[in-house]
Structure formats: structure tokens, C-alpha cells
Design an enzyme around this catalytic site. Structure first.
Site, PDB file in Angstrom:
ATOM      1  N   ALA A   1       3.408   5.314  16.907  1.00 35.44           N
ATOM      2  CA  ALA A   1       2.341   5.111  17.886  1.00 35.44           C
ATOM      3  C   ALA A   1       2.938   4.572  19.181  1.00 35.44           C
ATOM      4  CB  ALA A   1       1.294   4.142  17.349  1.00 35.44           C
TER       5      ALA A   1
ATOM      6  N   SER B   1       4.605   1.324  14.735  1.00 37.34           N
ATOM      7  CA  SER B   1       4.441   1.072  16.163  1.00 37.34           C
ATOM      8  C   SER B   1       5.747   1.320  16.901  1.00 37.34           C
ATOM      9  CB  SER B   1       4.016  -0.380  16.399  1.00 37.34           C
ATOM     10  OG  SER B   1       5.112  -1.256  16.139  1.00 37.34           O
ATOM     11  N   ASP B   2       5.632   1.694  18.177  1.00 39.52           N
ATOM     12  CA  ASP B   2       6.820   1.577  19.014  1.00 39.52           C
ATOM     13  C   ASP B   2       7.174   0.097  19.056  1.00 39.52           C
ATOM     14  OD1 ASP B   2       8.925   2.117  20.723  1.00 39.52           O
ATOM     15  OD2 ASP B   2       7.748   3.390  22.051  1.00 39.52           O
ATOM     16  N   TRP B   3       8.422  -0.194  19.363  1.00 39.06           N
ATOM     17  CA  TRP B   3       8.918  -1.559  19.220  1.00 39.06           C
ATOM     18  C   TRP B   3       8.201  -2.496  20.209  1.00 39.06           C
ATOM     19  CZ3 TRP B   3      10.281   1.189  15.596  1.00 39.06           C
ATOM     20  CH2 TRP B   3      11.213   0.825  14.626  1.00 39.06           C
TER      21      TRP B   3
END
Length: 814
Positions: free
Chosen positions: A190, A222-224
Site C-alpha cells: 500500500a 505498508s510502504d515503509w
């Protein structure tokens, strides 16, 4: 592992244990759970290579050509092989999850991360990504489709709200991700951005479209640092918050469940998905050796070399100046800084430390040794900041060995840790308890007298000294939360000083460590730039005295990097002047463009040949030399339309207004937008010449098909040139008089064929039913419009060789 087994395992866990699994244990690892036999899973950035868990130049990786180069392949077999290479690299580095491929689109030519994305077209992007996924996951390593969704520019990427119509979202931007799910991808990432008012980590698209409509059974990660809240993201279909151990889920999610704000069954679903992933990659239950095995170094090199040539796109070849005949050469002029120092990869989180780089200059010298003399003229200096110091011109002041000395100091300046490193660029110097300051020092031996430019990259309190002189000292606060900038490519502060040649200078860079500011520290240095007129004159002299000249130009790390969109397509550093000067001095001048995405080429018609090579990875020179000298055909086709001038491009906006970025162009991006605007680009999507010519002789198409049935075309063509070659037969669809808005034409399928000189061959292209359907927003369903469509067969979106009608009949009275 079946659902019943996953349910039993999930039921064994307490709420606290479940929640602990849903946030990373470290930056790159998931949490383990010994009670279940669940081991930690390791993630790694991976579009261009598998870096592993740390930014350490001593731990090298195989560096692939950029994703834009892979998009230029139009070759799913080769892509699957590259996926297997990535999987083998992952196994070698103990990685379970490769964070690739990137399936965002080249919406605007100014997109700063073009090099990490495949194409402007959803069909080509989807097929390319699916092939790479199949290769990675065939070896028991997980692939990750990212960044879901509409993360197509970098400006304000953490907060931008993309406004895009439902139909456009489905048909254009979600389409490549749907293909990834059909290919069986195990993770979807995401994105940071919002879409239509909702941040992607909390978006209903994750549940309603990705999991319910498409049946995705994997993990949404999630993206970081993209998870910024607890309740809305946990109630959504996000499964894993990275990195850890700190995240909004880490301490608050269990409380939210107990308070009834997040249903526990939602947490259970996330845990089951994580366990399913662990079973797939061999991290659950008894240890299982991965299917992939580390490839032989030579095998990697051969595959990467082949990929460089196969992805290179020959867009101009006047009088068949290419390939060069080594037997007819006595002197070859090789011109430009990119010949000796190619831009092998884009900047940002996707960067890896290659096992070694073969430069075009070295490869051409090697290939022509004993046959022709190769003369190099670097040309004018590139307009770039100073580069990180390297072992080529500096030594560790303590040991005298090539490299730099990295020290961690406490608040009183006492040394806590010290080690020699090979590069001044240190995104992650060692993390030591009590560390207050990072210090990087080196003995630099200037090879040129004059004014040198020094710099130090980082944020916070920084200083830079040269011997006993303070060159820079100040506090430089963090200006952004973007992790790619804070932790990977921090801003560089510079100062200048005069130095005599060959007298060593002790350079010491320091930066303070503060929470949230990262540890990245980068001392840099650059010699005095040569006089531009003199450098151009040397290039002209070299070109004029040679049988042929190859001029290398390209972008830089400053212009193509994560976290920034471009503001111009112009090549800096007098690149255009270098091409003009070379072409004026020698009519057999070939220009080679080293860039991850489109650039302006105002001198493109002045050169005899023009070859686009993207960011070609570690085997850049070997693959390019093979293509230039005819040992391999430059087999690429453009994955993106190239404008002659930025002002001509129909869609350019990447910068939000008031936090919003409207996709007002709708369905019409890339070549679709060019066709709609009636404009002629420099080079169309799909264009590429190769080293032979093709005659399209006839096409067999069924006159009628039923809704839901594929359309099978047989395209008969002949290799009309003097050499064996490969052709990519492209099929586009058009629907004149449609009751719904359509692009003028859109890519519906393609197939590649190979033939010897004079040989006839048949390309079989299958247009899948999805190519004819459109999304009905009122019905919230896919529909196929009955009537007559045009099948357009050709060599690019702007070069159609034949056309056939096909009538589509629809069942059910629609």
C-alpha cells in the site's frame, strides 16, 4: 497450508501475540513466534537487485538494468529468467520477500521514479510485472506488487491526494495490479499517497477490490512508515505495518481491539495471511531449503549482458551505420563522461552495491583490442554536486588502506566504534549505544591543482574540515519526513577551497545524531571542472580523427531519484553541445543515451544513429559493446512515448495544488494522450528498429467473436533485411462510434518472432477478452460493448501496417 490449519494456529495466539506479529520486528524483519514455529521473514528492496538488510558497500549484489529497461524488453521469457536471478540473489542474502516489481505507470515524463517503473501502458506493465513475479516466486521467494495505487509521481508523495475517476482507476491504474494478482503475487504494498480523499493504507480499495473482487489471498504490507494512524488502517485490509518495532499499531492496536474500535476477527484475518505467507516462503514449521540456489557469478553476468542489449532501443539508424564493423575500424572515438562512468541505476531506496561495473569505454577497448585504437575524450564536466569520496582517491588515515575511517563518538568525543569502509556514502553507519556523533575521515590526494568542491550530506548539526581549516559548520534541520531523503539521499551542503596537486589533505566530516533524523552521512569531493571550450575542442578533435564516434550522454543521480520529480527533460552538462560537436566533426557519429526515462534530444536528427540504453546495470558496457559491434541486436521497443520537447507532451503535471493532484486526462496517458491531441512525438510507444527490416504481408482474423472469447490473430511477415532479427508484432484496438469514451487506440496484445534474413514467419497474437471491456461506474461492473472493433497491427502506436475489423456479439441482451 490450508485455511483450517491457519485457523488452528491463529486460535493458539493471545491478542498480544497476534498484534505483535503485525508490526515489523526491525526495519527489514517481521516478528517471529516460537510457539508456532514461525521464524522471522526478511524483506529487501529489489527492483534492480536484492540489497539485503543493510546499506553496506562491502555486501555486493547483482545489479539488473532499470525497470524501464525491463519494460523495453517485451520478452516474458527473459523477464521470468531475471525474476529467477532475483530469487537466487534473495536466497544468497537470506531474504524471503523481494519488494518488487513496481507497477506504477509513466503518467508524466517528469515522473522522478520512471527508472523504477516499466511503462506508460497498463497492458505492457501488467504482462511485464506478471512475468517477473512468476520468476521470483517459482523459487519460493515472495514478490511484492507496489505501490498500490496511483503513486505515479514523487512530489509530496507522502501526502498527495490523487483524484481519479472510478473508471479510469479500474481500467488504467489498477489494471497492472490485477494482472499481478492473477499471476499469484504473494504481497501487495500500500502506497503513501491518498486516492480520492483516503490514504491508501486505510483505503477501501484494499478490501473491496484487491481482496474481495480479485480474490487476493496474500499480505498487504505498508510502504515503509506509511502507517500513521491506528484505527482506520487496522479496520481496513492492511495486514502488516513496516518497519518496526515502532509503529501506530505496535502499542495501540491491542487497546483498540479491547475497546471495540477494531474487530478481533479483522486482526485474525491479518495473522492468517501472514502465516500463509510464511508457509509459502519456508518460514513456518520445519526448515525447508529454498527452491532457488545462488547462481554462478558468470551465469549472472551472461544473463545481465544479454538483457542490456535486448533492452536497448535503436530509434535511428541512418544509412545503417550500426552495427559497426570492427574489421573496418582503425580508430574509434568514444566521447562523454558517461562512457567511463555510466549511470547504471536510479537513486533512492532501490539502489544496490553492484558486484562490479563494466563501463562502455572498457568494454569497447576490450572488444577492439588488436583491431582498432579507442580514443576517449570525456567532454565537459557534468553539472552535478561533488560525488562521495571513494577508494580511488582517498585512504583511511589510520590504516593507510584505500577507503575511509568511520567512527562513532559519544557526547564527550570518545570513540565507541571504528571501522574502515570503502565509500564515503554511509546511509547506515553502525548503530552503537551511546553514540552521539558520526565521523567519517579520509586522506584525500588531489590529482589536480585548483579550487576543489567539498561537501557533507546529512541533516542536523554538521561540520567539515580540511586539515586544520573549517570548511563548513552549522545546523541543517530536516526539511521533510520522506524516508528516501532522510535515510538514503540526504541534502548535500558544499564549500570550496584551493588545493595543490598531490599534497594529501585530511578531510573530516561530522554530524550529530538525533532521533528521527537518521544516520546517513556523506562526505564528498570534486576536482576543478575542466574548461568547457577546451573539453569540447578535445571531443571534436577525437571525433574528427576517427572512423566513427560514439557519444555517450545521459542523466545524473541528481535528476533521476526517488523523492523528487523532474522539472525539465533537458540534459545538463553541455550534453547537447557534445552531441552537436561530435556529429559536426564526424558523419558516422552514434549517440548513446543513458537515462532511466525520456529526455529531450534536440540534436537527434544530426547523428547517424541513436541508441537508448536506460540505466543498464552492472553489465552496461559489455551489453552495449555487443550491440554496437553487431554481436547482439538491440532488441528493445519503447515502453514510453518520447517527446521532442517537454512543451509538446500532453500530460506533464506531477505537482499537486492544495494537496490534490487531479488526473484530469482520464484514460488518455502516454501514446493515448498524443493520439487524442493529434501531436507527433519524437518517438512513439513501441518503436524500435533492430538491425533488419520487416514486411507485414497479411493478417488472419476471425470476422466475428462472442463476448468473453479471445481473438486469435495470425500475422504473416518476412524478414526483408540482411541479418537475422527479432520483431515485436503489436496489436491495438479501436472502437469508432463507441457509446462510451475510448482512447483512439489502445494496446491489446503483442508477440515476438525471430527469423533469419529472407525468412517468412507467423506471429500468433491473442487479444484477451479484457482488452474489449470497459468499467461501468453506474453498474459497478465490467461490460463489453457489442459492435465492430478495429484491430490495428503494426510496429508501434504510430506505425500501423494493416487493419482488420472484428464484430463482437454480446450475450444477455446488453
Amino acid at each position: 497450508m490450508n485455511d483450517e490449519q491457519l485457523d488452528r494456529m491463529t486460535d493458539k495466539l493471545s491478542l498480544a501475540q497476534k498484534v505483535r506479529l503485525l508490526t515489523g520486528a526491525t526495519t527489514w524483519r517481521t516478528a517471529a513466534e516460537p510457539d508456532l514455529g514461525l521464524r522471522a521473514m526478511v524483506c529487501s528492496d529489489g527492483p534492480a537487485g536484492v540489497r539485503g538488510e543493510s546499506w553496506d558497500e562491502r555486501r555486493t549484489s547483482a545489479l539488473l538494468p532499470s525497470a524501464s529497461a525491463l519494460g523495453a524488453l517485451w520478452d516474458e521469457e527473459l523477464l521470468t529468467g531475471l525474476g529467477r536471478l532475483l530469487a537466487a540473489e534473495a536466497v544468497r542474502k537470506g531474504v524471503h520477500v523481494v519488494l518488487a516489481p513496481t507497477l506504477n505507470l509513466h503518467r508524466s515524463p517528469l515522473g522522478g521514479r520512471h527508472f523504477e517503473c516499466f511503462s506508460e501502458d497498463p497492458e505492457l506493465t501488467g504482462r511485464t510485472g506478471a512475468a517477473l513475479i512468476r520468476g521470483i516466486q517459482s523459487q519460493g521467494v515472495a514478490a511484492t506488487a507496489k505501490h498500490f495505487v496511483a503513486n505515479d509521481s514523487e512530489t509530496d508523495r507522502l501526502t498527495v491526494d490523487v483524484r481519479v475517476a472510478d473508471r479510469v482507476l479500474r481500467e488504467v491504474y489498477l489494471a497492472p495490479f490485477e494482472r499481478a494478482v492473477e499471476a499469484g503475487v504473494w504481497l501487495v504494498m500500500a502506497a503513501y499517497n491518498s486516492v480520492n480523499g483516503t490514504t491508501m493504507t486505510a483505503s477501501p480499495l484494499l478490501g473491496e477490490v484487491l481482496k474481495e473482487h480479485w480474490g487476493f489471498d496474500g499480505v498487504v504490507v505498508s510502504d515503509w512508515a506509511a502507517v500513521r494512524t491506528t484505527r482506520d488502517t487496522a479496520r481496513a485490509a492492511l495486514d502488516l505495518a513496516m518497519p518496526g518495532p515502532d509503529s501506530p499499531w505496535a502499542t495501540a492496536l491491542a487497546d483498540a481491539v479491547r475497546a471495540g474500535e477494531v474487530p478481533e476477527h479483522a486482526v485474525d484475518d491479518k495473522v492468517r495471511r501472514l502465516l500463509r505467507l510464511a508457509a509459502r516462503v519456508g518460514a513456518l514449521g520445519p526448515y525447508r531449503a529454498p527452491a532457488a540456489r545462488a547462481r554462478r557469478h558468470r551465469g549472472n553476468r551472461e544473463l545481465l549482458r544479454r538483457t542490456v542489449a535486448a533492452a536497448s532501443v535503436l530509434v535511428r539508424n541512418h544509412d545503417d551505420v550500426l552495427p559497426l564493423d570492427p574489421a573496418a575500424l582503425s580508430t574509434l572515438a568514444v566521447i562523454g563522461a558517461h562512457a567511463a562512468a555510466p549511470r547504471t541505476q536510479g537513486g533512492g531506496s532501490a539502489e544496490v552495491h553492484p558486484t562490479g561495473t563494466v563501463t562502455p569505454l572498457d568494454a569497447l577497448r576490450s572488444a577492439l583490442r588488436g583491431r582498432a585504437r579507442v580514443v576517449h575524450a570525456a567532454g565537459p564536466a557534468l553539472d552535478v554536486p561533488p560525488a562521495p569520496v571513494t577508494p580511488d582517491h582517498c585512504t583511511d588515515p589510520r590504516s593507510g588502506a584505500p577507503g575511509v575511517l568511520v567512527r562513532l563518538l559519544d557526547g564527550d568525543g570518545r570513540e565507541l566504534h571504528a571501522e574502515r569502509r570503502l565509500s564515503g556514502r554511509q546511509p547506515e553507519p553502525a548503530l552503537v549505544a551511546g553514540a552521539h556523533t558520526v565521523e567519517i575521515s579520509a586522506l584525500l590526494r588531489p590529482h589536480t591543482t585548483g579550487t576543489w568542491t567539498f561537501g557533507v550530506g546529512g541533516v542536523g548539526r554538521m561540520s567539515l574540515r580540511g586539515d586544520d581549516r573549517t570548511l563548513l559548520d552549522g545546523a541543517f534541520p530536516r526539511q521533510t519526513d520522506d524516508p528516501a531523503i532522510v535515510h538514503v539521499t540526504p541534502p548535500l551542503r558544499t564549500a570550496r577551497t584551493s588545493l595543490p596537486a598531490l599534497r594529501p589533505v585530511h578531510v573530516v566530516a561530522r554530524r550529530g545524531l538525533l532521533p528521527g533524523d537518521g544516520r546517513a552521512t556523506v562526505p564528498a569531493a570534486a576536482p576543478p571542472a575542466p574548461d568547457t571550450r577546451t573539453a569540447l575542442a578535445e571531443a571534436v578533435a577525437a571525433a574528427g580523427s576517427a572512423d566513427a564516434a560514439v557519444v555517450f550522454v545521459g542523466t545524473t543521480g541528481l535528476s533521476e531519484t526517488e523523492g523528487h520529480d523532474r522539472t525539465s527533460l533537458a540534459l545538463g552538462g553541455a550534453c547537447d553541445d557534445l552531441v552537436r560537436a561530435g556529429a559536426a566533426a564526424n558523419p558516422r557519429t552514434i549517440a548513446v543515451v543513458n537515462s532511466g526515462g525520456p529526455v529531450e534530444l534536440p540534436r537527434r536528427d544530426r547523428v547517424a544513429a541513436l541508441l537508448l540504453t536506460w540505466s543498464p546495470g552492472q553489465e552496461a558496457g559489455a551489453g552495449l559493446a555487443a550491440a554496437l559491434l553487431g554481436r547482439a541486436e538491440p532488441g528493445g521497443r519503447l515502453p514510453t512515448t518520447w517527446a521532442a520537447r517537454l512543451a509538446d507532451a500532453p500530460v506533464t503535471e506531477t505537482r499537486p495544488t492544495g494537496g490534490r493532484l487531479p488526473y484530469d486526462e482520464g484514460l488518455h496517458i502516454g501514446y493515448r494522450a498524443w493520439l487524442r491531441a493529434g501531436r507527433e512525438p519524437a518517438y512513439w510507444f513501441g518503436h524500435g528498429l533492430g538491425y533488419t527490416r520487416w514486411d507485414y504481408e497479411s493478417v488472419d482474423v476471425p470476422p466475428r467473436v462472442t463476448e468473453g472469447a479471445p481473438i486469435a490473430l495470425r500475422v504473416h511477415l518476412r524478414n526483408a533485411g540482411p541479418r537475422a532479427g527479432r520483431e515485436v508484432v503489436q496489436v491495438y484496438l479501436a472502437r469508432p462510434g463507441s457509446a462510451v469514451e475510448r482512447p483512439e487506440r489502445w494496446l491489446a496484445g503483442y508477440a515476438a518472432v525471430r527469423a533469419e534474413a529472407g525468412q517468412r514467419v507467423t506471429a500468433e497474437v491473442v487479444v484477451q477478452p479484457r482488452a474489449l471491456r470497459h468499467w461501468s461506474t453506474p453498474d459497478q461492473a465490467w461490460r463489453t460493448e457489442p459492435g465492430t472493433y478495429r484491430l490495428l497491427v503494426g510496429r508501434s502506436a504510430g506505425d500501423i501496417r494493416c487493419e482488420r475489423p472484428v464484430t463482437v456479439t454480446v450475450t444477455g441482451g446488453r
